[in-house]
Write a protein that holds these residues in place. Structure first.
Motif, PDB file in Angstrom:
ATOM      1  N   SER A 198       0.823  -1.211   0.000  1.00  0.00           N
ATOM      2  CA  SER A 198       0.000   0.000   0.000  1.00  0.00           C
ATOM      3  C   SER A 198       0.855   1.258   0.000  1.00  0.00           C
ATOM      4  O   SER A 198       0.488   2.267  -0.600  1.00  0.00           O
ATOM      5  CB  SER A 198      -0.922   0.001   1.229  1.00  0.00           C
ATOM      6  OG  SER A 198      -1.773  -1.125   1.213  1.00  0.00           O
ATOM      7  N   ALA A 199       2.023   1.180   0.654  1.00  0.00           N
ATOM      8  CA  ALA A 199       2.865   2.372   0.790  1.00  0.00           C
ATOM      9  C   ALA A 199       3.659   2.678  -0.478  1.00  0.00           C
ATOM     10  O   ALA A 199       3.765   3.845  -0.885  1.00  0.00           O
ATOM     11  CB  ALA A 199       3.815   2.198   1.971  1.00  0.00           C
ATOM     12  N   VAL A 200       4.221   1.653  -1.116  1.00  0.00           N
ATOM     13  CA  VAL A 200       5.125   1.908  -2.249  1.00  0.00           C
ATOM     14  C   VAL A 200       4.585   1.391  -3.579  1.00  0.00           C
ATOM     15  O   VAL A 200       5.145   1.708  -4.631  1.00  0.00           O
ATOM     16  CB  VAL A 200       6.522   1.291  -1.991  1.00  0.00           C
ATOM     17  CG1 VAL A 200       7.117   1.820  -0.718  1.00  0.00           C
ATOM     18  CG2 VAL A 200       6.451  -0.233  -1.961  1.00  0.00           C
ATOM     19  N   GLY A 201       3.516   0.589  -3.549  1.00  0.00           N
ATOM     20  CA  GLY A 201       2.974   0.026  -4.778  1.00  0.00           C
ATOM     21  C   GLY A 201       3.502  -1.377  -5.034  1.00  0.00           C
ATOM     22  O   GLY A 201       4.639  -1.698  -4.657  1.00  0.00           O
ATOM     23  N   ALA A 202       2.690  -2.189  -5.687  1.00  0.00           N
ATOM     24  CA  ALA A 202       3.061  -3.585  -5.918  1.00  0.00           C
ATOM     25  C   ALA A 202       4.281  -3.711  -6.818  1.00  0.00           C
ATOM     26  O   ALA A 202       5.198  -4.495  -6.536  1.00  0.00           O
ATOM     27  CB  ALA A 202       1.880  -4.352  -6.510  1.00  0.00           C
ATOM     28  N   GLY A 203       4.307  -2.957  -7.914  1.00  0.00           N
ATOM     29  CA  GLY A 203       5.412  -3.071  -8.872  1.00  0.00           C
ATOM     30  C   GLY A 203       6.766  -2.775  -8.257  1.00  0.00           C
ATOM     31  O   GLY A 203       7.681  -3.612  -8.328  1.00  0.00           O
ATOM     32  N   PRO A 204       6.945  -1.584  -7.640  1.00  0.00           N
ATOM     33  CA  PRO A 204       8.245  -1.290  -7.028  1.00  0.00           C
ATOM     34  C   PRO A 204       8.639  -2.268  -5.930  1.00  0.00           C
ATOM     35  O   PRO A 204       9.812  -2.634  -5.815  1.00  0.00           O
ATOM     36  CB  PRO A 204       8.039   0.122  -6.461  1.00  0.00           C
ATOM     37  CG  PRO A 204       6.953   0.710  -7.303  1.00  0.00           C
ATOM     38  CD  PRO A 204       6.046  -0.432  -7.639  1.00  0.00           C
ATOM     39  N   LEU A 205       7.653  -2.711  -5.116  1.00  0.00           N
ATOM     40  CA  LEU A 205       7.984  -3.637  -4.032  1.00  0.00           C
ATOM     41  C   LEU A 205       8.434  -4.981  -4.592  1.00  0.00           C
ATOM     42  O   LEU A 205       9.413  -5.560  -4.118  1.00  0.00           O
ATOM     43  CB  LEU A 205       6.777  -3.838  -3.117  1.00  0.00           C
ATOM     44  CG  LEU A 205       7.018  -4.807  -1.944  1.00  0.00           C
ATOM     45  CD1 LEU A 205       8.113  -4.280  -1.020  1.00  0.00           C
ATOM     46  CD2 LEU A 205       5.730  -5.048  -1.161  1.00  0.00           C
ATOM     47  N   VAL A 206       7.740  -5.479  -5.611  1.00  0.00           N
ATOM     48  CA  VAL A 206       8.122  -6.758  -6.218  1.00  0.00           C
ATOM     49  C   VAL A 206       9.516  -6.656  -6.829  1.00  0.00           C
ATOM     50  O   VAL A 206      10.343  -7.560  -6.677  1.00  0.00           O
ATOM     51  CB  VAL A 206       7.088  -7.185  -7.279  1.00  0.00           C
ATOM     52  CG1 VAL A 206       7.618  -8.360  -8.109  1.00  0.00           C
ATOM     53  CG2 VAL A 206       5.777  -7.574  -6.612  1.00  0.00           C
ATOM     54  N   ALA A 207       9.794  -5.548  -7.512  1.00  0.00           N
ATOM     55  CA  ALA A 207      11.122  -5.366  -8.116  1.00  0.00           C
ATOM     56  C   ALA A 207      12.206  -5.325  -7.049  1.00  0.00           C
ATOM     57  O   ALA A 207      13.258  -5.969  -7.188  1.00  0.00           O
ATOM     58  CB  ALA A 207      11.142  -4.086  -8.947  1.00  0.00           C
ATOM     59  N   LEU A 208      11.967  -4.586  -5.980  1.00  0.00           N
ATOM     60  CA  LEU A 208      12.958  -4.462  -4.904  1.00  0.00           C
ATOM     61  C   LEU A 208      13.163  -5.798  -4.188  1.00  0.00           C
ATOM     62  O   LEU A 208      14.311  -6.223  -3.958  1.00  0.00           O
ATOM     63  CB  LEU A 208      12.501  -3.392  -3.907  1.00  0.00           C
ATOM     64  CG  LEU A 208      13.424  -3.126  -2.714  1.00  0.00           C
ATOM     65  CD1 LEU A 208      14.791  -2.628  -3.191  1.00  0.00           C
ATOM     66  CD2 LEU A 208      12.793  -2.112  -1.766  1.00  0.00           C
ATOM     67  N   ALA A 209      12.065  -6.442  -3.849  1.00  0.00           N
ATOM     68  CA  ALA A 209      12.172  -7.716  -3.120  1.00  0.00           C
ATOM     69  C   ALA A 209      12.808  -8.790  -3.990  1.00  0.00           C
ATOM     70  O   ALA A 209      13.606  -9.606  -3.498  1.00  0.00           O
ATOM     71  CB  ALA A 209      10.787  -8.163  -2.652  1.00  0.00           C
ATOM     72  N   SER A 210      12.478  -8.814  -5.280  1.00  0.00           N
ATOM     73  CA  SER A 210      13.070  -9.802  -6.186  1.00  0.00           C
ATOM     74  C   SER A 210      14.577  -9.602  -6.291  1.00  0.00           C
ATOM     75  O   SER A 210      15.346 -10.568  -6.267  1.00  0.00           O
ATOM     76  CB  SER A 210      12.439  -9.693  -7.573  1.00  0.00           C
ATOM     77  OG  SER A 210      11.048  -9.911  -7.509  1.00  0.00           O
ATOM     78  N   SER A 211      14.990  -8.348  -6.387  1.00  0.00           N
ATOM     79  CA  SER A 211      16.429  -8.058  -6.451  1.00  0.00           C
ATOM     80  C   SER A 211      17.119  -8.501  -5.167  1.00  0.00           C
ATOM     81  O   SER A 211      18.211  -9.083  -5.198  1.00  0.00           O
ATOM     82  CB  SER A 211      16.653  -6.569  -6.685  1.00  0.00           C
ATOM     83  OG  SER A 211      16.048  -6.146  -7.892  1.00  0.00           O
ATOM     84  N   ALA A 212      16.477  -8.204  -4.028  1.00  0.00           N
ATOM     85  CA  ALA A 212      17.062  -8.605  -2.741  1.00  0.00           C
ATOM     86  C   ALA A 212      17.148 -10.121  -2.626  1.00  0.00           C
ATOM     87  O   ALA A 212      18.120 -10.661  -2.090  1.00  0.00           O
ATOM     88  CB  ALA A 212      16.233  -8.029  -1.590  1.00  0.00           C
ATOM     89  N   LEU A 213      16.134 -10.823  -3.133  1.00  0.00           N
ATOM     90  CA  LEU A 213      16.137 -12.281  -3.070  1.00  0.00           C
ATOM     91  C   LEU A 213      17.253 -12.860  -3.928  1.00  0.00           C
ATOM     92  O   LEU A 213      17.976 -13.775  -3.502  1.00  0.00           O
ATOM     93  CB  LEU A 213      14.782 -12.824  -3.526  1.00  0.00           C
ATOM     94  CG  LEU A 213      14.642 -14.345  -3.510  1.00  0.00           C
ATOM     95  CD1 LEU A 213      14.796 -14.899  -2.109  1.00  0.00           C
ATOM     96  CD2 LEU A 213      13.293 -14.758  -4.104  1.00  0.00           C
TER      97      LEU A 213
END
Length: 418
Positions: A198-213
């Motif tokens: 809700s805070a940052v949006g699904a797209g940016p969060l998925v991109a960030l989390a995927s990179s971190a993973l």
């Protein structure tokens, strides 16, 4: 299994045979829970307020995973081999099931509903590929996949603890997570579901989390210690952040799930002689008290749902305890076989149910005959998916691990262990 997919066992080993039986029971419970929507509506209406059958099965799965998964990592001493083994265990059947669900939805035989309307297909695809979709604000294509997200969070924490040499403190970690769950259940402010999305949006969060993973898995599996520790720690932090601030189950339940898996690890350490049974018992008592207290105190849960969850949780713990107490007894072959195909039962049954709902619809009254027919179709189908999807995937994983072992001269420590 994880439910949650745990490592494959062998009926020849009493311990693994016992765990196979538990996996089989857990998979059957989840399948019965979900099939009751279609074929046993009256039964479901009466039973579910007393016991959440699906949660019973899922919590049992999580205990078994906690017992097995860290042991498989520590036995090899190789983080890279661990991730290769997990990938070949999970992804082949996952790909077949997700692909089948999408294909059936496309031809109109089964329907995914409106859960994905307005969502970016690339974001949904990437979130699912990471297996973290449930912790990234993305509905699961197949609903049971939500447990894999919590399984992966557990894997990331296990690898982090192993890499920084704190993996033997499973009991402490389990109690700490249980205590945090109890605190969160009564806290004045608790992050809402999918707060980060809700805070940052699904797209940016998925991109960030995927990179971190990707960073966590690649660097954590590296043979260079300068990369290994930061990568593994990053993975552990990612897991805790997503479970705490972006889960779809309440925060207390997400923490209880992790506590339960580490409880399984603590019990394994006691059985293998690395710890003591009194310590494992104290850990179990503390986690049970924290979990039940959290469910009872959580204000947003209806009384009947709370009662059903608590009963299911206690039964899962008691079932696991009974399996330990009966560990020297002979395990029926039917249960061992059911455990062998339990991952298939867990992932395939929702797709078969979706087809049934799309073709014949749901019965408003109990229909034990249709329930029996459903399982008569499901179990042979799962035998086939296990034989032709799971087994080849596991074989490829073992071969890759053998090549890594030969390439390191048999010294797996060169591939990311201690």
């Amino acid at each position: 299994m994880s439910g949650p997919p745990a490592s494959g066992g062998s009926a020849g080993s009493p311990r693994l045979g016992r765990l196979d039986a538990l996996r089989g029971i857990a998979a059957l419970l989840v399948a019965v829970d979900h099939s009751s929507y279609s074929f046993l509506a009256e039964f479901r209406a009466q039973v579910m307020p007393q016991i959440d059958i699906g949660r019973y099965g899922v919590m049992l799965f999580f205990l078994v995973s906690g017992y097995l998964i860290p042991a498989s990592l520590e036995r090899r001493g190789c983080v890279r081999c661990f991730w290769i083994g997990r990938a070949h265990r999970i992804y082949p059947l996952w790909a077949v099931v997700v692909g089948s669900a999408l294909a059936l939805n496309l031809v109109g035989v089964a329907h995914l509903g409106t859960r994905f309307e307005g969502r970016n297909p690339l974001t949904v695809a990437v979130a699912h590929t990471t297996l973290l979709q449930e912790l990234l604000g993305t509905p699961s294509v197949v609903l049971v996949l939500w447990t894999l997200s919590y399984e992966l969070a557990f894997y990331l924490l296990v690898v982090a603890l192993f890499t920084v040499r704190l993996h033997r403190r499973s009991a402490t970690v389990s109690v700490a997570l249980g205590a945090l769950a109890a605190v969160s259940a009564t806290a004045a402010f608790v992050p809402p579901a999918s707060a980060l999305t809700s805070a940052v949006g699904a797209g940016p969060l998925v991109a960030l989390a995927s990179s971190a993973l990707v960073f966590a898995v690649l660097c954590g599996s590296s043979g260079r210690s300068g990369l290994r520790v930061p990568g593994a720690v990053a993975g552990g932090v990612l897991a805790l952040v997503l479970v705490s601030f972006n889960g779809t189950v309440p925060l207390w339940e997400g923490l209880v799930i992790l506590a339960v898996m580490f409880l399984g690890t603590a019990i394994h350490r006691a059985e293998s002689g690395e710890s003591t049974w009194p310590r494992a018992a104290r850990t179990a008592v503390a986690v049970v008290i924290c979990a039940v207290g959290s469910a009872y105190a959580y204000g947003d849960t209806a009384p009947f749902a709370r009662r059903g969850w608590i009963t299911a949780f206690l039964l899962a713990v008691l079932t696991f305890g009974a399996a330990l107490a009966l560990r020297r007894r002979r395990i029926p072959r039917a249960l061992t076989w059911l455990g062998t195909v339990s991952y298939s039962v867990y992932l395939v049954h929702p797709v078969l149910l979706a087809m049934s709902d799309g073709v014949i619809g749901r019965s408003r009254r109990d229909s034990p005959v249709l329930e029996a027919v459903f399982f008569a179709v499901l179990l042979p189908l799962c035998a086939l998916t296990h034989r032709f999807v799971e087994v080849p995937g596991l074989a490829r994983g073992r071969e890759r691990i053998r090549r890594i072992s030969r390439g390191s001269g048999g010294n797996l420590f060169a591939s990311g262990g201690h």
